[in-house]
Design a protein around this motif. Structure first.
Motif, mmCIF file in Angstrom:
data_model
loop_
_atom_site.group_PDB
_atom_site.id
_atom_site.type_symbol
_atom_site.label_atom_id
_atom_site.label_comp_id
_atom_site.label_asym_id
_atom_site.label_seq_id
_atom_site.Cartn_x
_atom_site.Cartn_y
_atom_site.Cartn_z
ATOM 1 N N LEU A 273 17.799 15.632 26.735
ATOM 2 C CA LEU A 273 17.257 14.510 25.970
ATOM 3 C C LEU A 273 15.947 14.021 26.598
ATOM 4 N N GLU A 274 14.851 14.192 25.876
ATOM 5 C CA GLU A 274 13.557 13.754 26.416
ATOM 6 C C GLU A 274 12.874 12.743 25.509
ATOM 7 N N GLU A 275 12.829 13.048 24.224
ATOM 8 C CA GLU A 275 12.237 12.109 23.265
ATOM 9 C C GLU A 275 13.287 11.710 22.236
ATOM 10 N N VAL A 276 13.244 10.454 21.836
ATOM 11 C CA VAL A 276 14.190 9.975 20.818
ATOM 12 C C VAL A 276 13.439 9.110 19.802
ATOM 13 N N LEU A 277 14.097 8.849 18.683
ATOM 14 C CA LEU A 277 13.523 7.977 17.665
ATOM 15 C C LEU A 277 14.432 6.764 17.508
ATOM 16 N N VAL A 278 13.819 5.575 17.545
ATOM 17 C CA VAL A 278 14.606 4.357 17.334
ATOM 18 C C VAL A 278 14.330 3.879 15.915
ATOM 19 N N ILE A 279 15.393 3.714 15.146
ATOM 20 C CA ILE A 279 15.218 3.241 13.765
ATOM 21 C C ILE A 279 15.117 1.721 13.787
ATOM 22 N N ILE A 280 13.911 1.254 13.477
ATOM 23 C CA ILE A 280 13.667 -0.187 13.538
ATOM 24 C C ILE A 280 14.316 -0.906 12.364
ATOM 25 N N ARG A 281 14.182 -0.303 11.195
ATOM 26 C CA ARG A 281 14.772 -0.953 10.020
ATOM 27 C C ARG A 281 15.760 0.026 9.397
ATOM 28 N N PRO A 282 17.050 -0.152 9.687
ATOM 29 C CA PRO A 282 18.027 0.790 9.156
ATOM 30 C C PRO A 282 17.921 0.919 7.639
ATOM 31 N N GLN A 283 18.179 2.138 7.196
ATOM 32 C CA GLN A 283 18.006 2.475 5.798
ATOM 33 C C GLN A 283 18.855 1.599 4.869
ATOM 34 N N VAL A 284 18.209 1.105 3.838
ATOM 35 C CA VAL A 284 18.950 0.337 2.834
ATOM 36 C C VAL A 284 19.502 1.354 1.844
ATOM 37 N N GLN A 285 20.779 1.379 1.686
ATOM 38 C CA GLN A 285 21.364 2.377 0.805
ATOM 39 C C GLN A 285 20.924 2.129 -0.635
ATOM 40 N N ALA A 286 20.493 3.191 -1.239
ATOM 41 C CA ALA A 286 19.874 3.105 -2.548
ATOM 42 C C ALA A 286 20.770 2.463 -3.593
ATOM 43 N N PHE A 287 22.020 2.815 -3.528
ATOM 44 C CA PHE A 287 22.879 2.348 -4.596
ATOM 45 C C PHE A 287 23.761 1.166 -4.196
ATOM 46 N N ALA A 288 23.581 0.694 -2.965
ATOM 47 C CA ALA A 288 24.444 -0.389 -2.489
ATOM 48 C C ALA A 288 24.288 -1.649 -3.334
ATOM 49 N N SER A 289 23.044 -1.971 -3.638
ATOM 50 C CA SER A 289 22.812 -3.210 -4.371
ATOM 51 C C SER A 289 23.303 -3.117 -5.815
ATOM 52 N N GLN A 290 23.323 -1.900 -6.318
ATOM 53 C CA GLN A 290 23.739 -1.758 -7.706
ATOM 54 C C GLN A 290 25.242 -1.908 -7.883
ATOM 55 N N GLN A 291 25.969 -1.660 -6.747
ATOM 56 C CA GLN A 291 27.431 -1.654 -6.910
ATOM 57 C C GLN A 291 28.012 -3.032 -6.812
#
Lengths: 277, 168
Positions: free
Chosen positions: A259-277
Motif C-alpha cells: 500500500l503506497e497511494e490511496v484515494l480518500v472519498i471526500i463526498r461519499p456517493q449519493v445513490q442515484a435511486f435512493a431519493s426516488q425510493q
C-alpha cells in the motif's frame, strides 16, 4: 495512620483499576481524546522524509539496476494488455447498455465523488494493529470517518485527522467492520478484520448460497463506504452443524503489504435511486 | 548531549519501526523496538528523568498506533514499575540477565496486548495467528534484542565517559 506497605498496595490496586477502566473505554470506541493529533503532527514529517527517501532509493534500484527481468515482464504485460483491451470493449458495451436502461428508468445521474489522492507515509508500529498514516489532513478537506479506497477495492477508513496528516484504519484491522454483500447472491454480512491480511465475513446466513471465489462488495448500509465498492473474494468457507451462519474468510483485493497511494472519498456517493425510493 | 541522544534515538527507533521495517516483509513480525530502549532508560536514568520520558514514549506510540489509547502507556509504565522493583534486588551488570529482561519485557507487552484484545476487543480475538506472532517476536528478540540493549548501554557509557553506577 497507614503503613507504607499498605499505601503501596492501595496505590497499586487503584492504578490497576484505572488502567482497566481506561482500556475498557478506549477499546470499545477508538479515540485518542484529541491528543493523538499532537504526536502525529510531530512525528509524521520525519516519517514522510524517511519514507520518501526509501522510495527514492528503491525507485533508482528498480528502474536502473533491476532491468533484467523487465524484458520478460514486458512480454507478459503485452499479452495481458491484449486480453484487457478485449474485456474493456465488453465492459464498454455493457456500460452503454446500462446508461440507456438508466435513462429509460429516469434514474438521476449519480453524483460524482470528490476524491483526494494521498500517499502512505508510515505504518502501525505494532504488528497487532493495522493502521497507516497518510500525508493528507484537515487542510485537504479530510475528516474522521471518510472511506479510503484503492482502484482494486476498499482500503479502510479515516480514524484520526491532524492538519496535514491522517491515520487510516485498514479493513484488515481487528477493530474494522464493513457492511457487505456477496455480489452474486446479495447475501449480507459484516466484513471484519482478522489482522493477517485477511478478513472474516460474519453473520451470513447458511440458507444463502455462497461459494469460494464469490466477490464481496460494500452494501452501503454502514453509511461509510459507498455501495458496490469491491472488498475481496471468498477464499475459504465452512459451516458447522450447530451454527446458523457460515464461517467465511475473505481475501481483500487490495494488497496491504504494498500500500503506497490511496484515494480518500471526500463526498461519499449519493445513490442515484435512493431519493426516488 | 545525553538528552539529544535519548530524544534522537527514540525518534529514530519510532521512525524505523513505522517506515523502514514496513518495506521488508521479513520484519513483519518484528518486536517493539522501543522495548530495549525503555529498559535502557530504566537502567541508566534516575526515576525523575526516566518515568516522564517513558510515559511520553508510550503516549507517542499510542498516538501512532491503532491500539486502544493508553495501551502502550500502560505497558511501558508497568515495565518501568516491575524493572525498577527487580533492579532493587538484582545487579544488572550480568549480560544474561539483561537479555532475559528484554525477552521478558517483549513477552509481557505481548501478553498485555493480547489480554486487552481478548478481554475488551470485539468478537473472537485470540487465534493461532496470535501465538505465531508472539513466537516470531520472541525469536527476533532472542537474536537481536540483547545486542541492541548492549549497544545502547555501550554508547551511553562512552557518552558519559565513565562506567554507569548501576552497571559497575
Amino acid at each position: 495512620m497507614f503503613s507504607k506497605k499498605m499505601v503501596l498496595i492501595i496505590g497499586g490496586i487503584v492504578l490497576i483499576t484505572v488502567n482497566i477502566i481506561l482500556l475498557s473505554i478506549t477499546s470499545t470506541r477508538y479515540s485518542t481524546f484529541g491528543f493523538g493529533r499532537v504526536a502525529i503532527s510531530f512525528v509524521a514529517p520525519f516519517q514522510e522524509l524517511v519514507t520518501r527517501s526509501v522510495r527514492f532509493t528503491r525507485g533508482i534500484w528498480e528502474h536502473y539496476f533491476f532491468l533484467v527481468s523487465v524484458s520478460q515482464q514486458n512480454a507478459d504485460l503485452k499479452k495481458s494488455l491484449n486480453q484487457a483491451i478485449q474485456e474493456n470493449n465488453q465492459w464498454y458495451e455493457l456500460e452503454l447498455a446500462n446508461t440507456r436502461l438508466r435513462n429509460l428508468l429516469h434514474f438521476k445521474k449519480s453524483v460524482t465523488n470528490r476524491v483526494v489522492a494521498a500517499e502512505v507515509i508510515a505504518k502501525d508500529p505494532s504488528a497487532w494493529f493495522k493502521t497507516v498514516i497518510i500525508d493528507k489532513g484537515k487542510s485537504d478537506g479530510l475528516q474522521k470517518g471518510l472511506p479510503v479506497v484503492m482502484p482494486q477495492g476498499i482500503a479502510g477508513q479515516v480514524i484520526e485527522v491532524s492538519d496535514h496528516y491522517s491515520k487510516v484504519m485498514l479493513i484488515i484491522d481487528r477493530n474494522s467492520a464493513v457492511d457487505a454483500l456477496v455480489q452474486r447472491t446479495r447475501s449480507r454480512g459484516i466484513i471484519k478484520g482478522a489482522s493477517a491480511d485477511q478478513c472474516r465475513f460474519e453473520y451470513v446466513l447458511r440458507k444463502h448460497n455462497v461459494q469460494i471465489g464469490d466477490t464481496v462488495v460494500a452494501s452501503g448500509f454502514d453509511g461509510v463506504y459507498p455501495k458496490g465498492l469491491r472488498i475481496g473474494r471468498v477464499s475459504d468457507l465452512s459451516q458447522k452443524n450447530s451454527d446458523i451462519f457460515y464461517e467465511i474468510t475473505v481475501t481483500p483485493f487490495v494488497d496491504f503489504e504494498k500500500l503506497e497511494e490511496v484515494l480518500v472519498i471526500i463526498r461519499p456517493q449519493v445513490q442515484a435511486f435512493a431519493s426516488q425510493q | 548531549v545525553r538528552y539529544c541522544f535519548y530524544i534522537g534515538t527514540s525518534l529514530l527507533l519510532i521512525i524505523i519501526q513505522t517506515t523502514v521495517l514496513a518495506y521488508f516483509s521479513l520484519f513483519n513480525g518484528f518486536y517493539d523496538l522501543l522495548i530495549p530502549f525503555v529498559i535502557f532508560l530504566i537502567i541508566c536514568l534516575p526515576l525523575r528523568e526516566s518515568l516522564p520520558f517513558i510515559l511520553v514514549l508510550g503516549f507517542i506510540m499510542d498516538s501512532l498506533s491503532g491500539s486502544p489509547f493508553g495501551l502502550y502507556l500502560i505497558v511501558y509504565f508497568w515495565l518501568f514499575v516491575s524493572l525498577r522493583w527487580i533492579t532493587r534486588y538484582l545487579r544488572v551488570s550480568n549480560k544474561l540477565l539483561l537479555s532475559l529482561f528484554v525477552i521478558g519485557a517483549v513477552l509481557v507487552e505481548n501478553v498485555l496486548v493480547t489480554g486487552t484484545l481478548t478481554i475488551f476487543g470485539a468478537g473472537r480475538q485470540f487465534s493461532p495467528q496470535a501465538v505465531k506472532m508472539i513466537t516470531l517476536q520472541l525469536l527476533w528478540t532472542v537474536f537481536t534484542g540483547p545486542m541492541f540493549l548492549l549497544a545502547l548501554l555501550t554508547i551511553h557509557k562512552r557518552l558519559n565517559n565513565q562506567p554507569n553506577e548501576n552497571l559497575s
